[in-house]
Scaffold this motif. Structure first.
Motif, PDB file in Angstrom:
ATOM      1  N   VAL A   5     -27.731   5.062 -34.958  1.00 58.15           N
ATOM      2  CA  VAL A   5     -26.913   5.985 -34.171  1.00 58.15           C
ATOM      3  C   VAL A   5     -25.861   6.547 -35.109  1.00 58.15           C
ATOM      4  N   GLY A   6     -25.821   7.853 -35.226  1.00 58.12           N
ATOM      5  CA  GLY A   6     -24.872   8.420 -36.166  1.00 58.12           C
ATOM      6  C   GLY A   6     -24.208   9.687 -35.663  1.00 58.12           C
ATOM      7  N   GLY A   7     -23.157  10.071 -36.357  1.00 56.25           N
ATOM      8  CA  GLY A   7     -22.469  11.335 -36.149  1.00 56.25           C
ATOM      9  C   GLY A   7     -22.054  11.637 -34.731  1.00 56.25           C
ATOM     10  N   LEU A   8     -22.487  12.790 -34.266  1.00 54.77           N
ATOM     11  CA  LEU A   8     -22.130  13.283 -32.940  1.00 54.77           C
ATOM     12  C   LEU A   8     -22.595  12.328 -31.845  1.00 54.77           C
ATOM     13  N   ASP A   9     -23.743  11.719 -32.040  1.00 51.98           N
ATOM     14  CA  ASP A   9     -24.287  10.757 -31.071  1.00 51.98           C
ATOM     15  C   ASP A   9     -23.298   9.616 -30.842  1.00 51.98           C
ATOM     16  N   ARG A  10     -22.728   9.078 -31.917  1.00 52.33           N
ATOM     17  CA  ARG A  10     -21.758   7.979 -31.803  1.00 52.33           C
ATOM     18  C   ARG A  10     -20.507   8.430 -31.067  1.00 52.33           C
ATOM     19  N   VAL A  11     -19.991   9.593 -31.432  1.00 47.33           N
ATOM     20  CA  VAL A  11     -18.771  10.110 -30.808  1.00 47.33           C
ATOM     21  C   VAL A  11     -18.977  10.305 -29.310  1.00 47.33           C
ATOM     22  N   LEU A  12     -20.093  10.913 -28.925  1.00 51.61           N
ATOM     23  CA  LEU A  12     -20.376  11.126 -27.504  1.00 51.61           C
ATOM     24  C   LEU A  12     -20.515   9.814 -26.741  1.00 51.61           C
ATOM     25  N   ARG A  13     -21.186   8.834 -27.335  1.00 50.68           N
ATOM     26  CA  ARG A  13     -21.338   7.531 -26.680  1.00 50.68           C
ATOM     27  C   ARG A  13     -19.973   6.868 -26.435  1.00 50.68           C
ATOM     28  N   ILE A  14     -19.097   6.933 -27.435  1.00 55.31           N
ATOM     29  CA  ILE A  14     -17.777   6.320 -27.303  1.00 55.31           C
ATOM     30  C   ILE A  14     -16.962   7.032 -26.228  1.00 55.31           C
ATOM     31  N   ILE A  15     -16.977   8.360 -26.223  1.00 52.79           N
ATOM     32  CA  ILE A  15     -16.214   9.125 -25.230  1.00 52.79           C
ATOM     33  C   ILE A  15     -16.745   8.867 -23.823  1.00 52.79           C
ATOM     34  N   ILE A  16     -18.051   8.919 -23.649  1.00 54.50           N
ATOM     35  CA  ILE A  16     -18.651   8.700 -22.321  1.00 54.50           C
ATOM     36  C   ILE A  16     -18.393   7.266 -21.854  1.00 54.50           C
ATOM     37  N   GLY A  17     -18.546   6.313 -22.756  1.00 55.42           N
ATOM     38  CA  GLY A  17     -18.299   4.909 -22.402  1.00 55.42           C
ATOM     39  C   GLY A  17     -16.873   4.689 -21.952  1.00 55.42           C
ATOM     40  N   LEU A  18     -15.919   5.212 -22.726  1.00 57.05           N
ATOM     41  CA  LEU A  18     -14.501   5.067 -22.356  1.00 57.05           C
ATOM     42  C   LEU A  18     -14.194   5.767 -21.038  1.00 57.05           C
ATOM     43  N   ALA A  19     -14.757   6.957 -20.846  1.00 56.18           N
ATOM     44  CA  ALA A  19     -14.515   7.700 -19.607  1.00 56.18           C
ATOM     45  C   ALA A  19     -15.016   6.926 -18.388  1.00 56.18           C
ATOM     46  N   LEU A  20     -16.191   6.338 -18.481  1.00 57.19           N
ATOM     47  CA  LEU A  20     -16.723   5.547 -17.364  1.00 57.19           C
ATOM     48  C   LEU A  20     -15.872   4.311 -17.092  1.00 57.19           C
ATOM     49  N   ILE A  21     -15.458   3.629 -18.150  1.00 59.96           N
ATOM     50  CA  ILE A  21     -14.639   2.426 -17.983  1.00 59.96           C
ATOM     51  C   ILE A  21     -13.287   2.769 -17.358  1.00 59.96           C
ATOM     52  N   VAL A  22     -12.650   3.834 -17.842  1.00 57.50           N
ATOM     53  CA  VAL A  22     -11.356   4.243 -17.292  1.00 57.50           C
ATOM     54  C   VAL A  22     -11.501   4.674 -15.835  1.00 57.50           C
ATOM     55  N   ALA A  23     -12.544   5.429 -15.532  1.00 57.64           N
ATOM     56  CA  ALA A  23     -12.758   5.875 -14.151  1.00 57.64           C
ATOM     57  C   ALA A  23     -12.984   4.688 -13.219  1.00 57.64           C
TER      58      ALA A  23
END
Length: 67
Positions: A5-23
């Protein structure tokens, strides 16, 4: 474990994961939002088991240096 998993894929996974956890933590969505731990973890680690099973690799590998 080779990174797959690299680049943009990693960034999107981290953002989506954090967004779901915060929500979930704020009560915006139900308990199913804790599933955000999975994309967050795979984004941070850089390795995704389903990618490994299906032979997918979004991580750019650097060519080996000779000499």
């Amino acid at each position: 474990m080779t990174r797959n998993v690299g680049g943009l894929d990693r960034v999107l996974r981290i953002i989506i994961g954090l967004a779901l956890i915060v929500a979930t933590a704020t009560g915006t969505i139900g308990v199913w939002g804790w599933i955000g731990i999975l994309p967050l973890a795979t984004g941070l680690i850089g390795w995704c088991p389903p990618y490994a099973i299906f032979g997918i690799n979004t991580c750019k590998t650097e060519p080996k240096q000779e000499g």
